[in-house]
Enzyme design. Sequence first.
Site, PDB file in Angstrom:
ATOM      1  N   GLU A 119       0.829  -1.287   2.261  1.00 45.37           N
ATOM      2  CA  GLU A 119       0.247  -0.323   1.320  1.00 45.37           C
ATOM      3  C   GLU A 119       1.329   0.533   0.676  1.00 45.37           C
ATOM      4  OE1 GLU A 119      -2.772  -0.536   0.406  1.00 45.37           O
ATOM      5  OE2 GLU A 119      -3.783  -1.608   2.023  1.00 45.37           O
ATOM      6  N   ASP A 260      -5.582 -12.672   0.724  1.00 41.67           N
ATOM      7  CA  ASP A 260      -5.672 -12.709  -0.746  1.00 41.67           C
ATOM      8  C   ASP A 260      -4.367 -12.601  -1.541  1.00 41.67           C
ATOM      9  OD1 ASP A 260      -5.540 -10.100   0.209  1.00 41.67           O
ATOM     10  OD2 ASP A 260      -7.320  -9.365  -0.804  1.00 41.67           O
ATOM     11  N   GLU A 353     -19.021  -5.993   0.771  1.00 39.30           N
ATOM     12  CA  GLU A 353     -17.762  -6.480   1.339  1.00 39.30           C
ATOM     13  C   GLU A 353     -17.881  -7.933   1.790  1.00 39.30           C
ATOM     14  OE1 GLU A 353     -15.409  -4.814   0.222  1.00 39.30           O
ATOM     15  OE2 GLU A 353     -14.419  -3.905   1.921  1.00 39.30           O
ATOM     16  N   GLU A 374     -11.694  -6.054  -7.989  1.00 36.37           N
ATOM     17  CA  GLU A 374     -11.399  -7.486  -8.170  1.00 36.37           C
ATOM     18  C   GLU A 374     -12.282  -8.194  -9.197  1.00 36.37           C
ATOM     19  OE1 GLU A 374     -11.280  -5.922  -5.291  1.00 36.37           O
ATOM     20  OE2 GLU A 374      -9.223  -6.251  -4.619  1.00 36.37           O
TER      21      GLU A 374
HETATM   22  C1  DMJ Z   1      -6.009  -2.980  -3.412  1.00 37.38           C
HETATM   23  O1  DMJ Z   1      -5.321  -2.075  -2.630  1.00 37.38           O
HETATM   24  C2  DMJ Z   1      -5.189  -4.200  -3.684  1.00 37.38           C
HETATM   25  O2  DMJ Z   1      -5.738  -4.882  -4.762  1.00 37.38           O
HETATM   26  C3  DMJ Z   1      -5.093  -5.110  -2.489  1.00 37.38           C
HETATM   27  O3  DMJ Z   1      -4.382  -6.284  -2.746  1.00 37.38           O
HETATM   28  C4  DMJ Z   1      -6.470  -5.479  -2.023  1.00 37.38           C
HETATM   29  N1  DMJ Z   1      -7.321  -4.353  -1.840  1.00 37.38           N
HETATM   30  C5  DMJ Z   1      -7.328  -3.267  -2.776  1.00 37.38           C
HETATM   31  C6  DMJ Z   1      -8.421  -3.292  -3.803  1.00 37.38           C
HETATM   32  O4  DMJ Z   1      -9.612  -3.824  -3.405  1.00 37.38           O
END
Ligand code: DMJ
Length: 549
Positions: A119, A260, A353, A374
Amino acid sequence: MSHYSTAFLCLIVFLKNACSTCSYTIDKSLKDELRVYRQKTKDMFYHAYNGYMKHAYPLDELRPLTCDGVNTWGNYSLTLVDALDTLAVLGDCKEFRKVSDLVLKNLDPYMNVNVSVFETNIRVIGGLISAHLLSHRCGLELEPGWPCDGPLLALAVEFAERIILAFGTKTGMPYGSMNLLRGVSPDETPITCTASVGTFILEFGALSRLTGDPLYEKIALRALNALNATKSEIGLVGNHVNIQTGEWTARDAGIGAGVDSFFEYLVKGANLLRNGELMKVFSEHRQAIYQYLKKGDWYFWADMKSGSTTLPIFQSLEAFWPGIETMTGDLDSAYRTLYHYFDVWHKFGMTPEFFRVDLWAVLKSKEGYPLRPELVESIMYLYRATKDPELLKMGMRIFDSIEKNAKTECGYATIKDVRDHTRENRMESFFLAETVKYFYLLFDPDNFLHSTGQRAVTRHTPHGKCILGAGGYIFNTEAHPIDPSALHCCSERTRDIANAVNAMDRVFSHQYTNSTGSDEVKKPSSSVLKCSPPPLDAALNFYGEMSRT
Ligand code: DMJ
C-alpha cells in the site's frame, strides 16, 4: 443466474463483431449529459475532499458517518496524498500547489509506524511520482533537472529507500509489512499475497528511469521473476506464498483479491518500460487463466495444481480485468465479461465484494461495497477504445447509484451490505484517487490524460531535449498516471551512473533497529497490514453460512 441481459449481451456482442468498422457518434443530448456528469463528478470530489480536509486531515481517512478521522494504512494523511494528482486531473492547480507544499512539509518517510509495503508503494510512492510528473502542468517551480530531479520525486525515492528493505529475502520476494523507521521485524511473517509481491515494477521502474539508479527496477524485477518461477506446472499462481521458501500456503488461483495487480503490472510494466519479456510472461499467465479459470465469460477460482474449480464466485476486485483485456486488444472478451459484471451491479445497485455466480447470491460477510473503482475503471478503458455511448450510460448509472446511496453529510460511505444499502463508517483513500478520477476521465473526453500525441510540451534539461505529455499515460493500480515520455527524458542520466551503484548491498545489509527511546510504535487500525483474506476462508463459508438474496 439472473439473466436479464444475457440474451441481450449476445446480441450486442454479435452486433459489435458484425460492425467492427462502424464508428459511434455522440449526439448533442449525450454531449450535454456528459457536461452535466463532469460537473457532478467535480461536486462529488469536492464534497468528499472538503469533508476530509475539514474533519479528518491530517489523519489517513475520513470517517463519513461520524465526520471525524482515523489512521488506517499508516500515518500519511493518506487521502491527501492519494487525491493530490486528481486535483491536477480536475484542473485545480491552485489546490494542487497548496497540497504539494503540505505534503512536502509534513510527509515523513522515517515515521515509527508499521505499514503495508504494497500500500505504501501504490498509494504513497505512486501518488508522489504522479504528482511530480504532473507538476509542470500546474505551475510548480521546476528545477533545471526536472523531470529527472524535483522535491516530490526525492520524497518518493526516500520512501522507496525505506520499503526496499523488505526485499532483502532469500528469494527476492518482499515481506508484506514493515516498520518504516526500523525496518522488517525478525518476527515478521514470511507469508505474503501474490499481489504484494508482484506490484512494484511500475513505481520502481519509473523511479529507476527518472533517477538513473537501476536498483529499484532490479529489485522489482527480481521479485516478479521469483514469483513467476513458483507457478505450477499448469501455469497458475496461488494466493499466498512464503517469501523465504517460495512455497505456496494458499493455493487458490484466481484474478481477484490477493492476486489482481500482479497481472495488471505485467501488462502495464511491459508498456511503460518497453519490456517485451513482461508481456511474454503475461501471455503465458493469460493462457492458463483462459484455460482453467475462465468459465463462459466469468472467472472462477481454481486449485493452482489441478486447475479444478474451488470457488464459483465473482469478486468486485476482479472487475479490473476487462480493462486489461482492452489494453491487450481482447475487446470481445472484455465486453462480454463487463456486461456480466454490470449485471451484478444492476441487481444491487453496486457490486458486493464476493458474489456466488452459480446461486446468483451474495456471500455472507462479503456483502459490502467499499466504493471500489474497478468497474468504472474498465468501463473507462473500453470506452476510450470503442467510443461506444452505451458505456457512458453505464458509467452514469453507476455514478448515480453511488451518489444516491453512499453520500453522507461530510463524504461518501462504504456500503456495508449491498442488499439493503446500509452504510459503514469508512471512506478509503482510493475513492478520491481512483473511483472519482475514472468517472471524470470517462465523462471528460478532452482530458489531457487522453492525449494521443497531437499535443506535447518540449523542455530542455541538462540531460537533453525532453518531450512531455505526448500521451500513452500508464496508470498505476491506484490510478496514479505516469507519463512514459518523461521516463525517456532521463535516459542519459541512467547511463551515467548505472555502473557506479553497488545496488543490492543496500538491501541486504539492513538490520532491524530495536526501539531505543520511549517512542511508541504507531499502530494503524488492526487488520490493515494484511493482504485480503485468501479465498480459502471464503470457501468454508460456502458450506455453512451462504446467504441468499
Ligand atoms: C486499490 O487500492 C488498488 O486498485 C488495488 O490494486 C486494489 N484495491 C484498491 C481498490 O479497490
